[in-house]
Design an enzyme around this catalytic site. Structure first.
Site, PDB file in Angstrom:
ATOM      1  CG  HIS A 201      -1.756   1.190   1.410  1.00  0.00           C
ATOM      2  ND1 HIS A 201      -3.120   1.171   1.204  1.00  0.00           N
ATOM      3  CD2 HIS A 201      -1.461   2.467   1.786  1.00  0.00           C
ATOM      4  CE1 HIS A 201      -3.617   2.379   1.437  1.00  0.00           C
ATOM      5  NE2 HIS A 201      -2.618   3.187   1.803  1.00  0.00           N
ATOM      6  CD  GLU A 202       1.731   3.679   3.691  1.00  0.00           C
ATOM      7  OE1 GLU A 202       1.964   4.730   3.064  1.00  0.00           O
ATOM      8  OE2 GLU A 202       0.711   3.531   4.398  1.00  0.00           O
ATOM      9  CG  HIS A 205       0.206   6.128  -0.842  1.00  0.00           C
ATOM     10  ND1 HIS A 205      -0.952   6.589  -1.442  1.00  0.00           N
ATOM     11  CD2 HIS A 205      -0.163   5.705   0.403  1.00  0.00           C
ATOM     12  CE1 HIS A 205      -1.967   6.451  -0.601  1.00  0.00           C
ATOM     13  NE2 HIS A 205      -1.521   5.896   0.513  1.00  0.00           N
ATOM     14  CG  HIS A 211      -6.166   6.357   0.401  1.00  0.00           C
ATOM     15  ND1 HIS A 211      -5.838   7.445   1.175  1.00  0.00           N
ATOM     16  CD2 HIS A 211      -5.293   5.379   0.758  1.00  0.00           C
ATOM     17  CE1 HIS A 211      -4.831   7.134   1.975  1.00  0.00           C
ATOM     18  NE2 HIS A 211      -4.479   5.886   1.737  1.00  0.00           N
TER      19      HIS A 211
END
Length: 450
Positions: A201-202, A205, A211
Site C-alpha cells: 500500500h505505502e 503511494h 486511495h
C-alpha cells in the site's frame, strides 16, 4: 483480624506483582520492537541483499486478509498516510494544478491527475534503513518481489547517479509521498506497518496512487457514516474530481489494497465507511487486487501481459474472476465486489539477460567503467550474477562484472531475451513510443536494434 505484618506483606506482594506486570509489558514491547527494527543501530542507507530475498520463504506467513492497520490513519496527515508537504483537502486543487490559472492551459489533464509525477521508465531507486531487522527486511523484500512479478515497476538499488529516490525508514507509523517528488523522499514503515499488504500500500503511494475511496464516483459504491467519524476529521473522507484522480477506465474496486478499512478515523469503533454492495468487504491488506495491478501497468505503459486470477481462499468475502489483459485499452472492468490477485509473467521482470546489461552500458550514457570504490569486493561476493542486484552492478560496477566488451563485438551477442519477441515485433511494438525502450532491452534482435 489480620495482623499488621500480614497486611504489609499483602500490600508488598500486590506492589511487587504490579511492578512485575509493568516490566513484563515493557519487555514484551521491547521484544516486539526489536523484531521489526532497532533504533540503537546507527541510521545508514543500505539496499536489500540476496539474503533478504532468500529469507522470504523462511519468514513467510499466510497472507492475512485483514490486519490491524491503525498505524496508517494518522489524523495529522492527509488521508492518514500521505505526507506530501502542504497537501490537504483544501490545497489539493492547487496541488494538482486544478485552478483557473493552470486550467486555462489544461495542465491538470496532462501533468497530474492520478499520478502527477511518474518515475522514469518505471524505475524507482530505493535505499532501506540499516535499523530494520532481518524479519522486516524480508517482508519488504517480499512486497517488492510482488511488484517485480506482477508489474513493470522496478524498485532498484539507488546508484550514485540517482538524485531522486525513496528511502524506506522506520519513522512514525506508516506514510509515503505520492509519486516522484524529487530528492530523497521517505517511505515510513514504522511500528504496526511490517505487513506485506501495508508495505505494498505505502509503496503504491510512491508509485503514484491515492486511495480508492477518494474517487469522484465513490458515493455510488460506499456510504460514509459521518456520525461515526472523529470530530474534525471529516475532510479525510473527501472525494476528488476526474481532473485530479484518474480512474484509468476501471470501476470502483472494493478489494483494492488502497481502500480505507471500515473503521478508518472512527470515534467509537463503529464503521465509518460501508459498502453499498452486499457480501463484500473493504480494507484488505493481503496484497494487490486485479485492478491494482492493471492500473499500475496501465499508468506506466507496461507491455501487454496475460493475468490469470486466483480465487481467494475465503470465497465468502470475494468472488473470483479471470481476465485477459490484451492491451492498454482493455481494462478489467470488474463488477462490484469482484476482486482477486493476479500473477503476471514471472520472467518479464528478470533483468539477468546479457543483452539487457550490454544495452545499458552501450546506450551512450557514459563510459563503461566502475563507478564505486567497492566494486571488486561486491563482484567477488557474487552480486554481479544475482538477479536482485544485477542491474545495480551493471550500472555501477560494469568493469568488475566483466560487462565492458568492445563495441565491435556487440552484434555477436545480439539476441532476444523473451520467446515472444518475434510476435511482438511483427505487431509493430518495436516502433511504438510506449514500448520502444522495453523492446530495445528485451527484443533487440527481432526489432533490428543491433
Amino acid at each position: 483480624m489480620p495482623s499488621p505484618t500480614s497486611s504489609s506483606a499483602s500490600v508488598f506482594s500486590s506492589h511487587l506483582f504490579f511492578v512485575f506486570c509493568i516490566f513484563s509489558q515493557i519487555a514484551q514491547s521491547y521484544a516486539q520492537f526489536n523484531r521489526f527494527f532497532d533504533p540503537s543501530i546507527p541510521e545508514q542507507e543500505t539496499v536489500l541483499t540476496d539474503y533478504d530475498y532468500n529469507m522470504i520463504g523462511h519468514f513467510r506467513e499466510n497472507d492475512q486478509w485483514f490486519v490491524n492497520d491503525s498505524a496508517m490513519y494518522n489524523p495529522l496527515r492527509f488521508e492518514g498516510d500521505i505526507a506530501n508537504s502542504g497537501l490537504n483537502s483544501r490545497s489539493i486543487n492547487t496541488f494538482f494544478g486544478d485552478s483557473p490559472l493552470f486550467g486555462i492551459f489544461g495542465v491538470q489533464r496532462n501533468a497530474v491527475r492520478q499520478t502527477y509525477l511518474k518515475w522514469e521508465q518505471a524505475r524507482i531507486p530505493y535505499t532501506i534503513s540499516s535499523q530494520y531487522s532481518s524479519y522486516s527486511r524480508s517482508k519488504i523484500a517480499e512486497a517488492i518481489e510482488e511488484y517485480r512479478k506482477k508489474t513493470c515497476i522496478d524498485f532498484s538499488p539507488k546508484s550514485a547517479g540517482d538524485l531522486d529516490y525513496i528511502h524506506i525508514v522506520p519513522d512514525d507509523g506508516c506514510y509515503s509521498l505520492v509519486g516522484r517528488i524529487g530528492g530523497k523522499q521517505p517511505v515510513s514503515l514504522g511500528d504496526g506497518c511490517i505487513q506485506k499488504g501495508i508495505i505494498i500500500h505505502e509503496l503504491m503511494h510512491a508509485v503514484g496512487f491515492f486511495h480508492e475511496q477518494s474517487r469522484a464516483d465513490r458515493d455510488e459504491y460506499v456510504k460514509i457514516n459521518w456520525s461515526n467519524v472523529e470530530a474534525g476529521l471529516q475532510d479525510q473522507f473527501d472525494k476528488y474530481s476526474l481532473n485530479m484522480i484518474d480512474h484509468l477506465g476501471t470501476k470502483y474496486d472494493y478489494g483494492s489494497v488502497m481502500h480505507y478499512a471500515p473503521t478508518a478515523f472512527s470515534k467509537n469503533g463503529k464503521p465509518t465507511i460501508e459498502p453499498i454492495e452486499k457480501n463484500v468487504e473493504i480494507g484488505q491488506r493481503a496484497g494487490f487486487s486485479e485492478n491494482d495491478i492493471y492500473k499500475i501497468n496501465m499508468l506506466y505503459n507496461c507491455p501487454t501481459f496475460t493475468a490469470t486470477t486466483l480465487a481467494p481462499e475465503n470465497t465468502k468475502r470475494v468472488k473470483s474472476i479471470t481476465k485477459k489483459v490484451t492491451s492498454a485499452t482493455g481494462s478489467p472492468l470488474s463488477k462490484k465486489g469482484e476482486i482477486g490477485s493476479s500473477i503476471g509473467d514471472k520472467g518479464d521482470r528478470g533483468d539477468n539477460s546479457v543483452l539487457s546489461s550490454l544495452i545499458s552500458i552501450h546506450s551512450g550514457l557514459g563510459k563503461c567503467e566502475d563507478r564505486r570504490k567497492d566494486c571488486e569486493f561486491l563482484a567477488r561476493a557474487g552480486h554481479c550474477e544475482s538477479r536482485f542486484s544485477i542491474r545495480f552492478m551493471t550500472e555501477n560496477c560494469a568493469n568488475s562484472c566483466g560487462k565492458c566488451i568492445a563495441e565491435e563485438k556487440r552484434k555477436e551477442v545480439c539476441e532476444d531475451a523473451r520467446t515472444w519477441c518475434e510476435r511482438w515485433a511483427n505487431s509493430g511494438m518495436c516502433n511504438q513510443t510506449v514500448f520502444k525502450d522495453y523492446m530495445r532491452q528485451k527484443c533487440a534482435k527481432s526489432c533490428n536494434f543491433c
